[in-house]
Design a protein around this motif. Structure first.
Motif, PDB file in Angstrom:
ATOM      1  N   ARG A  71       0.835  -1.206   0.000  1.00  0.00           N
ATOM      2  CA  ARG A  71       0.000   0.000   0.000  1.00  0.00           C
ATOM      3  C   ARG A  71       0.869   1.254   0.000  1.00  0.00           C
ATOM      4  O   ARG A  71       0.593   2.216  -0.699  1.00  0.00           O
ATOM      5  CB  ARG A  71      -0.947  -0.004   1.208  1.00  0.00           C
ATOM      6  N   LEU A  72       1.924   1.194   0.781  1.00  0.00           N
ATOM      7  CA  LEU A  72       2.814   2.362   0.870  1.00  0.00           C
ATOM      8  C   LEU A  72       3.510   2.591  -0.469  1.00  0.00           C
ATOM      9  O   LEU A  72       3.560   3.713  -0.980  1.00  0.00           O
ATOM     10  CB  LEU A  72       3.855   2.119   1.976  1.00  0.00           C
ATOM     11  N   SER A  73       4.025   1.514  -1.002  1.00  0.00           N
ATOM     12  CA  SER A  73       4.803   1.585  -2.235  1.00  0.00           C
ATOM     13  C   SER A  73       3.989   2.223  -3.362  1.00  0.00           C
ATOM     14  O   SER A  73       4.511   2.990  -4.166  1.00  0.00           O
ATOM     15  CB  SER A  73       5.230   0.166  -2.589  1.00  0.00           C
ATOM     16  N   ALA A  74       2.695   1.899  -3.393  1.00  0.00           N
ATOM     17  CA  ALA A  74       1.834   2.457  -4.437  1.00  0.00           C
ATOM     18  C   ALA A  74       1.701   3.974  -4.291  1.00  0.00           C
ATOM     19  O   ALA A  74       1.395   4.671  -5.253  1.00  0.00           O
ATOM     20  CB  ALA A  74       0.458   1.800  -4.363  1.00  0.00           C
ATOM     21  N   ARG A  75       1.951   4.458  -3.108  1.00  0.00           N
ATOM     22  CA  ARG A  75       1.793   5.905  -2.883  1.00  0.00           C
ATOM     23  C   ARG A  75       3.112   6.672  -2.944  1.00  0.00           C
ATOM     24  O   ARG A  75       3.130   7.897  -2.887  1.00  0.00           O
ATOM     25  CB  ARG A  75       1.143   6.137  -1.505  1.00  0.00           C
TER      26      ARG A  75
ATOM     27  N   ASP B  46      -3.932   4.424   9.161  1.00  0.00           N
ATOM     28  CA  ASP B  46      -3.781   5.451   8.121  1.00  0.00           C
ATOM     29  C   ASP B  46      -2.586   6.350   8.403  1.00  0.00           C
ATOM     30  O   ASP B  46      -1.800   6.670   7.511  1.00  0.00           O
ATOM     31  CB  ASP B  46      -5.049   6.325   8.035  1.00  0.00           C
ATOM     32  N   GLN B  49       0.879   4.876   7.660  1.00  0.00           N
ATOM     33  CA  GLN B  49       1.242   4.990   6.237  1.00  0.00           C
ATOM     34  C   GLN B  49       1.745   6.403   5.940  1.00  0.00           C
ATOM     35  O   GLN B  49       2.759   6.591   5.282  1.00  0.00           O
ATOM     36  CB  GLN B  49       0.018   4.699   5.367  1.00  0.00           C
ATOM     37  N   GLU B  50       1.006   7.353   6.457  1.00  0.00           N
ATOM     38  CA  GLU B  50       1.341   8.750   6.203  1.00  0.00           C
ATOM     39  C   GLU B  50       2.737   9.096   6.748  1.00  0.00           C
ATOM     40  O   GLU B  50       3.483   9.847   6.137  1.00  0.00           O
ATOM     41  CB  GLU B  50       0.276   9.633   6.874  1.00  0.00           C
ATOM     42  N   ILE B  53       5.279   7.970   4.288  1.00  0.00           N
ATOM     43  CA  ILE B  53       5.267   8.794   3.067  1.00  0.00           C
ATOM     44  C   ILE B  53       6.051  10.086   3.339  1.00  0.00           C
ATOM     45  O   ILE B  53       6.892  10.498   2.559  1.00  0.00           O
ATOM     46  CB  ILE B  53       3.819   9.087   2.620  1.00  0.00           C
ATOM     47  N   ARG B  57       9.617  11.322   1.758  1.00  0.00           N
ATOM     48  CA  ARG B  57       9.711  12.630   1.113  1.00  0.00           C
ATOM     49  C   ARG B  57      10.880  13.440   1.674  1.00  0.00           C
ATOM     50  O   ARG B  57      11.553  14.156   0.964  1.00  0.00           O
ATOM     51  CB  ARG B  57       8.390  13.382   1.338  1.00  0.00           C
TER      52      ARG B  57
END
Lengths: 274, 204
Positions: A71-75, B46, B49-50, B53, B57
Protein backbone atom coordinates in the motif's frame (compact mmCIF):
# COMPACT_ATOMS: atom_id res chain seq x y z
CA UNK A 1 21.29 22.12 52.49
CA UNK A 2 18.49 19.62 52.57
CA UNK A 3 16.49 19.13 49.37
CA UNK A 4 13.03 20.73 49.47
CA UNK A 5 9.84 18.76 48.79
CA UNK A 6 9.23 20.87 45.71
CA UNK A 7 12.66 20.08 44.31
CA UNK A 8 12.30 16.43 45.16
CA UNK A 9 8.99 16.20 43.30
CA UNK A 10 10.50 17.88 40.29
CA UNK A 11 12.92 15.01 40.13
CA UNK A 12 10.28 12.30 40.26
CA UNK A 13 10.06 11.71 36.47
CA UNK A 14 13.84 11.25 36.17
CA UNK A 15 14.04 9.15 39.31
CA UNK A 16 11.16 6.89 38.25
CA UNK A 17 12.82 6.14 34.94
CA UNK A 18 16.37 5.83 36.31
CA UNK A 19 17.51 9.01 34.62
CA UNK A 20 18.45 10.89 37.76
CA UNK A 21 21.90 12.49 37.51
CA UNK A 22 24.37 10.65 39.78
CA UNK A 23 25.18 13.77 41.79
CA UNK A 24 21.52 14.15 42.78
CA UNK A 25 20.82 10.57 43.69
CA UNK A 26 22.09 10.66 47.27
CA UNK A 27 20.35 13.90 48.08
CA UNK A 28 17.12 12.61 46.56
CA UNK A 29 17.29 9.35 48.50
CA UNK A 30 18.02 11.20 51.71
CA UNK A 31 15.02 13.44 51.20
CA UNK A 32 12.70 10.49 50.58
CA UNK A 33 14.04 8.76 53.65
CA UNK A 34 13.21 11.75 55.79
CA UNK A 35 9.91 12.89 54.17
CA UNK A 36 6.95 10.56 54.48
CA UNK A 37 4.73 12.58 52.15
CA UNK A 38 7.24 12.56 49.25
CA UNK A 39 8.15 8.94 49.91
CA UNK A 40 4.51 7.84 49.80
CA UNK A 41 3.81 9.74 46.62
CA UNK A 42 6.94 8.44 44.96
CA UNK A 43 6.16 4.85 45.88
CA UNK A 44 2.59 5.19 44.63
CA UNK A 45 3.75 6.56 41.30
CA UNK A 46 6.28 3.78 41.02
CA UNK A 47 3.58 1.20 41.66
CA UNK A 48 1.33 2.88 39.08
CA UNK A 49 4.05 2.53 36.48
CA UNK A 50 4.45 -1.12 37.34
CA UNK A 51 0.73 -1.51 36.92
CA UNK A 52 0.92 0.17 33.50
CA UNK A 53 3.34 -2.58 32.47
CA UNK A 54 0.42 -4.96 32.63
CA UNK A 55 -1.12 -3.27 29.66
CA UNK A 56 -1.35 -5.46 26.57
CA UNK A 57 -0.36 -3.04 23.90
CA UNK A 58 -2.59 -3.19 20.84
CA UNK A 59 -0.80 -5.04 18.09
CA UNK A 60 -1.22 -4.16 14.47
CA UNK A 61 -3.10 -6.90 12.66
CA UNK A 62 -1.22 -9.35 10.50
CA UNK A 63 -3.03 -8.15 7.37
CA UNK A 64 -2.06 -4.62 8.15
CA UNK A 65 1.63 -5.52 8.41
CA UNK A 66 1.63 -7.84 5.42
CA UNK A 67 0.02 -5.37 3.07
CA UNK A 68 1.78 -2.36 4.56
CA UNK A 69 4.57 -2.09 2.01
CA UNK A 70 2.38 -2.73 -1.01
CA UNK A 71 0.00 0.00 0.00
CA UNK A 72 2.81 2.36 0.87
CA UNK A 73 4.80 1.59 -2.24
CA UNK A 74 1.83 2.46 -4.44
CA UNK A 75 1.79 5.90 -2.88
CA UNK A 76 5.52 6.61 -3.09
CA UNK A 77 6.79 8.50 -6.11
CA UNK A 78 8.21 6.24 -8.82
CA UNK A 79 11.82 6.52 -10.00
CA UNK A 80 13.74 3.75 -8.39
CA UNK A 81 17.47 4.15 -8.74
CA UNK A 82 19.84 1.23 -8.81
CA UNK A 83 21.85 1.04 -5.64
CA UNK A 84 25.55 1.48 -6.02
CA UNK A 85 27.79 -1.05 -4.31
CA UNK A 86 28.66 -0.03 -0.79
CA UNK A 87 32.18 -0.56 0.34
CA UNK A 88 32.24 -0.61 4.06
CA UNK A 89 30.71 -4.04 3.76
CA UNK A 90 29.92 -6.56 6.43
CA UNK A 91 26.29 -5.66 6.70
CA UNK A 92 23.98 -7.06 4.12
CA UNK A 93 20.28 -7.48 3.87
CA UNK A 94 17.85 -9.77 2.17
CA UNK A 95 16.21 -8.30 -0.87
CA UNK A 96 12.80 -8.99 -2.24
CA UNK A 97 11.59 -7.87 -5.61
CA UNK A 98 9.49 -4.75 -5.29
CA UNK A 99 6.18 -4.80 -7.06
CA UNK A 100 6.96 -2.45 -9.90
CA UNK A 101 5.13 -2.86 -13.18
CA UNK A 102 7.22 -4.22 -16.05
CA UNK A 103 6.76 -1.09 -18.13
CA UNK A 104 8.35 0.98 -15.37
CA UNK A 105 11.56 -1.04 -15.72
CA UNK A 106 11.48 -0.36 -19.46
CA UNK A 107 11.18 3.37 -18.94
CA UNK A 108 13.85 3.28 -16.24
CA UNK A 109 16.21 1.38 -18.55
CA UNK A 110 15.72 3.86 -21.39
CA UNK A 111 16.28 6.76 -19.01
CA UNK A 112 19.41 5.19 -17.59
CA UNK A 113 20.85 4.61 -21.03
CA UNK A 114 20.00 8.18 -22.02
CA UNK A 115 21.69 9.53 -18.90
CA UNK A 116 24.69 7.28 -19.50
CA UNK A 117 25.04 8.47 -23.09
CA UNK A 118 24.64 12.08 -22.05
CA UNK A 119 27.24 11.78 -19.28
CA UNK A 120 29.58 9.86 -21.53
CA UNK A 121 29.43 12.57 -24.14
CA UNK A 122 29.70 15.36 -21.63
CA UNK A 123 32.64 13.97 -19.66
CA UNK A 124 34.52 12.05 -22.27
CA UNK A 125 34.22 14.29 -25.27
CA UNK A 126 31.90 12.41 -27.55
CA UNK A 127 31.73 13.25 -31.21
CA UNK A 128 31.20 16.86 -32.04
CA UNK A 129 27.91 17.64 -33.71
CA UNK A 130 27.96 17.00 -37.41
CA UNK A 131 30.73 14.42 -37.28
CA UNK A 132 29.42 10.98 -38.28
CA UNK A 133 29.40 8.64 -35.29
CA UNK A 134 29.09 5.37 -37.09
CA UNK A 135 32.48 3.76 -37.79
CA UNK A 136 31.28 2.39 -41.10
CA UNK A 137 30.56 5.90 -42.17
CA UNK A 138 34.03 6.84 -41.01
CA UNK A 139 35.58 4.17 -43.17
CA UNK A 140 33.48 4.91 -46.19
CA UNK A 141 34.35 8.57 -45.88
CA UNK A 142 37.98 7.52 -45.98
CA UNK A 143 38.73 8.64 -42.44
CA UNK A 144 41.63 7.06 -40.59
CA UNK A 145 40.53 4.34 -38.17
CA UNK A 146 40.65 5.76 -34.68
CA UNK A 147 41.29 4.28 -31.27
CA UNK A 148 37.98 3.54 -29.58
CA UNK A 149 37.44 6.54 -27.35
CA UNK A 150 35.74 4.80 -24.38
CA UNK A 151 38.44 2.16 -24.16
CA UNK A 152 41.11 4.83 -24.46
CA UNK A 153 39.50 6.71 -21.60
CA UNK A 154 39.38 3.48 -19.62
CA UNK A 155 43.09 2.88 -20.21
CA UNK A 156 43.88 6.41 -19.08
CA UNK A 157 41.69 5.84 -16.05
CA UNK A 158 43.41 2.58 -15.16
CA UNK A 159 46.81 4.13 -15.57
CA UNK A 160 45.95 7.02 -13.30
CA UNK A 161 44.48 4.72 -10.67
CA UNK A 162 47.46 2.44 -10.86
CA UNK A 163 49.85 5.32 -10.30
CA UNK A 164 47.84 6.49 -7.34
CA UNK A 165 47.79 3.05 -5.75
CA UNK A 166 51.44 2.28 -6.46
CA UNK A 167 52.29 5.49 -4.62
CA UNK A 168 50.25 4.38 -1.63
CA UNK A 169 51.21 0.72 -1.50
CA UNK A 170 54.90 1.53 -1.70
CA UNK A 171 54.61 3.96 1.14
CA UNK A 172 56.76 2.75 4.02
CA UNK A 173 56.27 3.34 7.73
CA UNK A 174 58.68 6.22 7.69
CA UNK A 175 56.84 8.27 5.09
CA UNK A 176 53.34 7.41 6.13
CA UNK A 177 53.15 10.20 8.66
CA UNK A 178 54.20 12.84 6.15
CA UNK A 179 51.70 11.71 3.53
CA UNK A 180 49.24 14.29 2.28
CA UNK A 181 46.28 11.97 2.17
CA UNK A 182 43.79 14.66 1.27
CA UNK A 183 45.31 15.09 -2.18
CA UNK A 184 45.10 11.33 -2.78
CA UNK A 185 41.52 11.36 -1.60
CA UNK A 186 40.67 14.18 -3.96
CA UNK A 187 42.08 12.17 -6.87
CA UNK A 188 40.15 9.12 -5.64
CA UNK A 189 36.89 10.98 -5.62
CA UNK A 190 37.52 12.30 -9.10
CA UNK A 191 38.29 8.78 -10.31
CA UNK A 192 35.17 7.38 -8.65
CA UNK A 193 33.07 9.88 -10.56
CA UNK A 194 34.69 8.85 -13.81
CA UNK A 195 34.19 5.18 -12.93
CA UNK A 196 30.43 5.72 -12.81
CA UNK A 197 30.42 6.93 -16.38
CA UNK A 198 32.96 4.44 -17.65
CA UNK A 199 31.26 1.34 -16.27
CA UNK A 200 28.12 2.35 -18.12
CA UNK A 201 29.97 3.11 -21.34
CA UNK A 202 32.06 -0.08 -21.35
CA UNK A 203 29.33 -2.30 -22.68
CA UNK A 204 31.01 -4.36 -25.38
CA UNK A 205 31.96 -7.96 -24.60
CA UNK A 206 35.65 -7.27 -25.21
CA UNK A 207 35.54 -4.38 -22.75
CA UNK A 208 34.26 -6.45 -19.85
CA UNK A 209 37.74 -7.10 -18.45
CA UNK A 210 38.34 -3.36 -18.20
CA UNK A 211 34.91 -2.87 -16.70
CA UNK A 212 35.56 -5.45 -13.98
CA UNK A 213 38.89 -3.89 -13.17
CA UNK A 214 37.33 -0.47 -12.88
CA UNK A 215 34.69 -1.87 -10.55
CA UNK A 216 37.36 -3.56 -8.43
CA UNK A 217 39.30 -0.34 -8.31
CA UNK A 218 36.22 1.62 -7.38
CA UNK A 219 35.90 -0.37 -4.17
CA UNK A 220 39.45 0.49 -3.17
CA UNK A 221 39.12 4.09 -4.24
CA UNK A 222 35.95 4.46 -2.20
CA UNK A 223 37.79 3.11 0.82
CA UNK A 224 40.53 5.60 0.22
CA UNK A 225 38.10 8.48 -0.26
CA UNK A 226 36.33 7.64 3.00
CA UNK A 227 39.40 7.41 5.24
CA UNK A 228 39.51 9.92 8.07
CA UNK A 229 42.31 12.30 7.27
CA UNK A 230 44.76 11.54 10.03
CA UNK A 231 48.38 10.97 9.16
CA UNK A 232 49.70 7.50 9.69
CA UNK A 233 46.36 5.91 10.47
CA UNK A 234 46.05 2.17 9.98
CA UNK A 235 43.31 2.88 7.42
CA UNK A 236 46.03 3.24 4.82
CA UNK A 237 47.03 -0.30 5.63
CA UNK A 238 43.47 -1.29 4.90
CA UNK A 239 43.71 0.20 1.43
CA UNK A 240 47.08 -1.45 0.93
CA UNK A 241 45.62 -4.76 2.00
CA UNK A 242 42.67 -4.32 -0.37
CA UNK A 243 45.07 -3.70 -3.23
CA UNK A 244 47.11 -6.79 -2.33
CA UNK A 245 44.09 -9.05 -1.85
CA UNK A 246 42.68 -8.25 -5.22
CA UNK A 247 46.10 -8.38 -6.89
CA UNK A 248 44.77 -5.36 -8.62
CA UNK A 249 48.05 -3.89 -9.69
CA UNK A 250 49.06 -7.12 -11.38
CA UNK A 251 45.76 -7.20 -13.20
CA UNK A 252 46.22 -3.74 -14.61
CA UNK A 253 48.33 -4.75 -17.53
CA UNK A 254 48.33 -1.49 -19.38
CA UNK A 255 49.84 -2.89 -22.55
CA UNK A 256 47.07 -5.45 -22.78
CA UNK A 257 44.45 -2.79 -22.12
CA UNK A 258 45.87 -0.56 -24.79
CA UNK A 259 45.68 -3.48 -27.21
CA UNK A 260 41.98 -3.86 -26.38
CA UNK A 261 41.48 -0.17 -26.92
CA UNK A 262 43.13 -0.38 -30.34
CA UNK A 263 41.16 -3.46 -31.31
CA UNK A 264 38.27 -3.03 -33.69
CA UNK A 265 34.92 -3.44 -32.03
CA UNK A 266 33.51 -6.85 -33.00
CA UNK A 267 30.63 -5.53 -35.06
CA UNK A 268 32.83 -3.46 -37.34
CA UNK A 269 34.85 -4.33 -40.44
CA UNK A 270 38.46 -5.13 -39.64
CA UNK A 271 40.74 -2.19 -39.93
CA UNK A 272 43.69 -2.87 -42.13
CA UNK A 273 46.32 -0.49 -40.91
CA UNK A 274 46.80 -1.88 -37.38
CA UNK B 1 28.66 1.62 9.93
CA UNK B 2 25.62 -0.11 11.40
CA UNK B 3 23.16 -2.09 9.38
CA UNK B 4 20.61 0.67 9.90
CA UNK B 5 22.98 3.39 8.72
CA UNK B 6 23.79 1.34 5.67
CA UNK B 7 20.11 1.00 4.85
CA UNK B 8 19.55 4.71 5.38
CA UNK B 9 22.48 5.57 3.12
CA UNK B 10 21.09 3.33 0.44
CA UNK B 11 17.58 4.63 0.83
CA UNK B 12 18.91 8.17 0.53
CA UNK B 13 20.53 7.16 -2.74
CA UNK B 14 17.12 6.08 -3.98
CA UNK B 15 17.28 2.37 -3.18
CA UNK B 16 13.65 1.43 -2.63
CA UNK B 17 14.41 -2.01 -1.24
CA UNK B 18 16.53 -0.45 1.49
CA UNK B 19 13.67 1.86 2.33
CA UNK B 20 11.36 -1.11 2.44
CA UNK B 21 13.56 -2.77 5.05
CA UNK B 22 13.59 0.40 7.12
CA UNK B 23 9.82 0.54 6.91
CA UNK B 24 9.31 -3.08 7.84
CA UNK B 25 11.54 -2.90 10.87
CA UNK B 26 9.73 0.11 12.32
CA UNK B 27 6.13 0.15 11.11
CA UNK B 28 4.80 -1.79 14.11
CA UNK B 29 6.39 0.67 16.56
CA UNK B 30 5.07 3.62 14.60
CA UNK B 31 1.63 2.02 14.61
CA UNK B 32 1.68 1.52 18.38
CA UNK B 33 2.67 5.11 19.02
CA UNK B 34 0.03 6.35 16.57
CA UNK B 35 -2.51 4.16 18.34
CA UNK B 36 -1.51 5.45 21.76
CA UNK B 37 -2.00 8.96 20.50
CA UNK B 38 -5.16 8.59 18.44
CA UNK B 39 -6.78 5.78 20.45
CA UNK B 40 -8.25 4.55 17.21
CA UNK B 41 -7.14 1.54 15.24
CA UNK B 42 -8.11 2.84 11.79
CA UNK B 43 -6.59 6.24 12.35
CA UNK B 44 -3.42 4.59 13.60
CA UNK B 45 -3.21 2.49 10.43
CA UNK B 46 -3.78 5.45 8.12
CA UNK B 47 -1.38 7.66 10.01
CA UNK B 48 1.33 4.99 10.03
CA UNK B 49 1.24 4.99 6.24
CA UNK B 50 1.34 8.75 6.20
CA UNK B 51 4.39 8.75 8.51
CA UNK B 52 6.42 6.74 6.02
CA UNK B 53 5.27 8.79 3.07
CA UNK B 54 6.53 11.88 4.88
CA UNK B 55 9.71 10.08 5.91
CA UNK B 56 10.35 9.11 2.30
CA UNK B 57 9.71 12.63 1.11
CA UNK B 58 12.16 14.15 3.56
CA UNK B 59 14.71 11.35 3.58
CA UNK B 60 17.33 13.71 2.18
CA UNK B 61 17.03 15.84 5.33
CA UNK B 62 17.74 12.93 7.65
CA UNK B 63 21.10 13.44 9.30
CA UNK B 64 23.26 10.52 10.19
CA UNK B 65 23.74 11.60 13.82
CA UNK B 66 19.99 11.37 14.38
CA UNK B 67 18.31 8.12 15.37
CA UNK B 68 16.00 6.63 12.76
CA UNK B 69 13.36 5.63 15.30
CA UNK B 70 13.43 9.02 17.03
CA UNK B 71 13.06 10.73 13.68
CA UNK B 72 10.06 8.57 12.81
CA UNK B 73 8.50 9.18 16.23
CA UNK B 74 8.83 12.90 15.67
CA UNK B 75 6.94 12.64 12.38
CA UNK B 76 4.36 10.40 14.06
CA UNK B 77 3.77 12.76 16.98
CA UNK B 78 3.41 15.76 14.68
CA UNK B 79 1.02 13.96 12.38
CA UNK B 80 -1.07 12.65 15.25
CA UNK B 81 -1.32 16.06 16.90
CA UNK B 82 -2.32 17.61 13.56
CA UNK B 83 -4.85 14.86 13.10
CA UNK B 84 -6.30 15.47 16.53
CA UNK B 85 -6.61 19.19 15.80
CA UNK B 86 -8.44 18.45 12.57
CA UNK B 87 -10.72 15.99 14.31
CA UNK B 88 -11.45 18.48 17.09
CA UNK B 89 -12.43 21.04 14.54
CA UNK B 90 -14.72 18.53 12.87
CA UNK B 91 -16.35 17.43 16.07
CA UNK B 92 -16.44 19.64 19.07
CA UNK B 93 -16.62 16.61 21.22
CA UNK B 94 -13.82 14.20 20.57
CA UNK B 95 -14.84 10.70 21.50
CA UNK B 96 -12.11 8.34 22.47
CA UNK B 97 -12.20 4.96 20.91
CA UNK B 98 -10.07 2.53 22.81
CA UNK B 99 -10.17 0.10 19.91
CA UNK B 100 -9.79 -2.61 22.45
CA UNK B 101 -13.06 -4.37 21.76
CA UNK B 102 -12.80 -4.45 17.99
CA UNK B 103 -9.69 -6.51 17.71
CA UNK B 104 -10.55 -9.18 15.23
CA UNK B 105 -7.98 -11.74 16.32
CA UNK B 106 -8.64 -11.35 20.01
CA UNK B 107 -4.92 -11.17 20.67
CA UNK B 108 -5.32 -8.60 23.37
CA UNK B 109 -7.74 -10.77 25.21
CA UNK B 110 -5.29 -13.61 25.00
CA UNK B 111 -2.46 -11.42 26.24
CA UNK B 112 -4.76 -10.05 28.89
CA UNK B 113 -5.32 -13.56 30.13
CA UNK B 114 -1.62 -14.24 30.21
CA UNK B 115 -0.65 -11.08 32.00
CA UNK B 116 -3.49 -11.48 34.46
CA UNK B 117 -2.53 -15.03 35.27
CA UNK B 118 0.86 -13.97 36.49
CA UNK B 119 -0.43 -11.51 39.01
CA UNK B 120 -3.38 -13.05 40.85
CA UNK B 121 -2.59 -16.67 41.50
CA UNK B 122 -5.24 -16.98 44.22
CA UNK B 123 -8.31 -16.37 42.03
CA UNK B 124 -9.97 -19.01 39.93
CA UNK B 125 -9.43 -19.09 36.20
CA UNK B 126 -12.68 -17.49 34.85
CA UNK B 127 -12.48 -14.78 37.50
CA UNK B 128 -8.91 -14.14 36.58
CA UNK B 129 -9.88 -13.75 32.96
CA UNK B 130 -12.67 -11.32 33.70
CA UNK B 131 -10.48 -9.39 36.06
CA UNK B 132 -7.70 -9.20 33.57
CA UNK B 133 -9.97 -7.91 30.79
CA UNK B 134 -11.30 -5.35 33.20
CA UNK B 135 -7.83 -4.22 34.13
CA UNK B 136 -6.95 -3.81 30.45
CA UNK B 137 -10.06 -1.73 29.89
CA UNK B 138 -9.33 0.47 32.86
CA UNK B 139 -5.76 1.02 31.78
CA UNK B 140 -6.90 1.97 28.27
CA UNK B 141 -9.51 4.28 29.70
CA UNK B 142 -7.00 5.93 31.99
CA UNK B 143 -4.68 6.50 29.03
CA UNK B 144 -7.51 7.86 26.92
CA UNK B 145 -8.26 10.47 29.51
CA UNK B 146 -4.77 11.92 29.41
CA UNK B 147 -4.41 15.12 27.40
CA UNK B 148 -2.74 14.40 24.05
CA UNK B 149 0.64 15.94 24.89
CA UNK B 150 0.88 14.11 28.20
CA UNK B 151 -0.14 10.87 26.56
CA UNK B 152 2.50 11.31 23.86
CA UNK B 153 5.19 11.94 26.46
CA UNK B 154 4.07 9.01 28.58
CA UNK B 155 3.89 6.62 25.63
CA UNK B 156 7.32 7.65 24.35
CA UNK B 157 8.92 7.28 27.78
CA UNK B 158 7.09 4.27 29.13
CA UNK B 159 6.34 2.15 26.08
CA UNK B 160 8.97 3.31 23.57
CA UNK B 161 11.75 3.73 26.10
CA UNK B 162 12.88 7.12 24.84
CA UNK B 163 14.99 9.12 27.33
CA UNK B 164 13.51 12.45 28.41
CA UNK B 165 16.03 14.40 26.36
CA UNK B 166 15.10 12.51 23.19
CA UNK B 167 11.42 13.07 23.87
CA UNK B 168 12.14 16.79 24.08
CA UNK B 169 13.86 16.59 20.67
CA UNK B 170 11.11 14.44 19.23
CA UNK B 171 8.34 16.77 20.31
CA UNK B 172 10.35 19.92 19.86
CA UNK B 173 9.66 21.12 23.38
CA UNK B 174 11.92 21.92 26.34
CA UNK B 175 13.10 19.06 28.52
CA UNK B 176 11.51 20.78 31.52
CA UNK B 177 8.16 20.73 29.73
CA UNK B 178 8.59 17.01 29.03
CA UNK B 179 9.18 16.40 32.73
CA UNK B 180 6.14 18.35 33.80
CA UNK B 181 3.95 16.64 31.19
CA UNK B 182 5.21 13.30 32.41
CA UNK B 183 4.70 14.16 36.04
CA UNK B 184 1.14 15.29 35.43
CA UNK B 185 0.46 12.18 33.32
CA UNK B 186 1.70 9.96 36.14
CA UNK B 187 -0.43 11.74 38.71
CA UNK B 188 -3.52 11.43 36.53
CA UNK B 189 -2.87 7.74 35.94
CA UNK B 190 -2.44 7.19 39.63
CA UNK B 191 -5.79 8.88 40.31
CA UNK B 192 -7.57 7.06 37.48
CA UNK B 193 -6.31 3.71 38.69
CA UNK B 194 -6.86 4.42 42.38
CA UNK B 195 -9.44 1.63 42.28
CA UNK B 196 -6.54 -0.81 42.15
CA UNK B 197 -4.74 0.92 44.96
CA UNK B 198 -4.80 -2.14 47.19
CA UNK B 199 -3.44 -4.31 44.46
CA UNK B 200 -0.78 -1.93 43.20
CA UNK B 201 -0.08 -0.02 46.37
CA UNK B 202 3.50 0.52 47.50
CA UNK B 203 3.44 -2.42 49.80
CA UNK B 204 1.72 -4.83 47.52
Amino acid sequence: MMMTCERSRELFPEALYSELAPDLQNEFREHLASCLSCRTEFEELKATLQFMNRRSRPQPGRDFLESFWDRLSARLPAGEKIARPVVSGGASYRTRPARVPAWAYGIAAVLLIAVGVYLGRTFFGGPTPGVPRNDEQLLSAGAMPQEDSTSAKAVAYLERSKNLLIGLTNLDEEHRSSLDLSRNQEVSRELIQQANVLTVALNRPDQQQMRRLIQDLEVILLQLANIDVKPGVPAIELVQKGVDQRSILLKINLEEMRAIARRTPPNQPKKTNL
Amino acid sequence: MTDEQLLIDRAQQGDREAFRHLVERSNADVYRLAYDMTRNRHDAEDLSQEVFIRAHRSLANFRREAKWSTWLYRITVNLCLDHRDKQSRKRMEYRDDTGYEDQADGSSRREARNSGAASSPATSSPDRETESVMIQQHIEQALSRLPAQERAVFSLRHYHDLPLKEIADTMNIAEGTVKSHLFRALQRLRRELAFYKKEIGPEG
